[in-house]
Design a protein around this motif. Structure first.
Motif: not given
Length: 103
Positions: A10-14, A56-62
């Protein structure tokens, strides 16, 4: 795939989501479903909440483009700085990215 391997996937994809683009929690789960055997947007959200600070956690949204709960202000500022199209209180989901697109 072991749980710790799934967290890393998951982290690698994000990490691969380009600036100005986003993925939904469900899209992250779907992109990893075949090789992981998991397809849970909630699990991706939990992983991001616990382990996502270094990516870049901010690039994952609902799926509706809403920003990460409790971090809306910072996420909006980061997305705006990257040129991500915003709409209302969230992201314009036409900015969605898929791993098949490449970088």
């Amino acid at each position: 795939m072991r749980p710790d391997e799934y967290v890393e996937a998951v982290l690698e994809l994000v990490e691969r989501i380009p600036p100005g683009r986003v993925m939904s929690y469900g899209a992250v789960a779907d992109a990893l479903a075949e090789r992981s055997g998991r397809a849970s947007a909630r699990l991706v959200g939990s992983i991001m909440a616990r382990h996502g600070g270094g990516v870049p956690w901010h690039r994952v949204v609902n799926a509706a483009g809403r920003l990460p709960p409790g971090h809306e202000r910072e996420a909006r500022a980061r997305l705006r700085a990257e040129g991500t199209p915003l709409r209302g209180d969230g992201v314009d989901m036409r900015a969605s990215w898929s791993p098949e697109e490449g970088m």
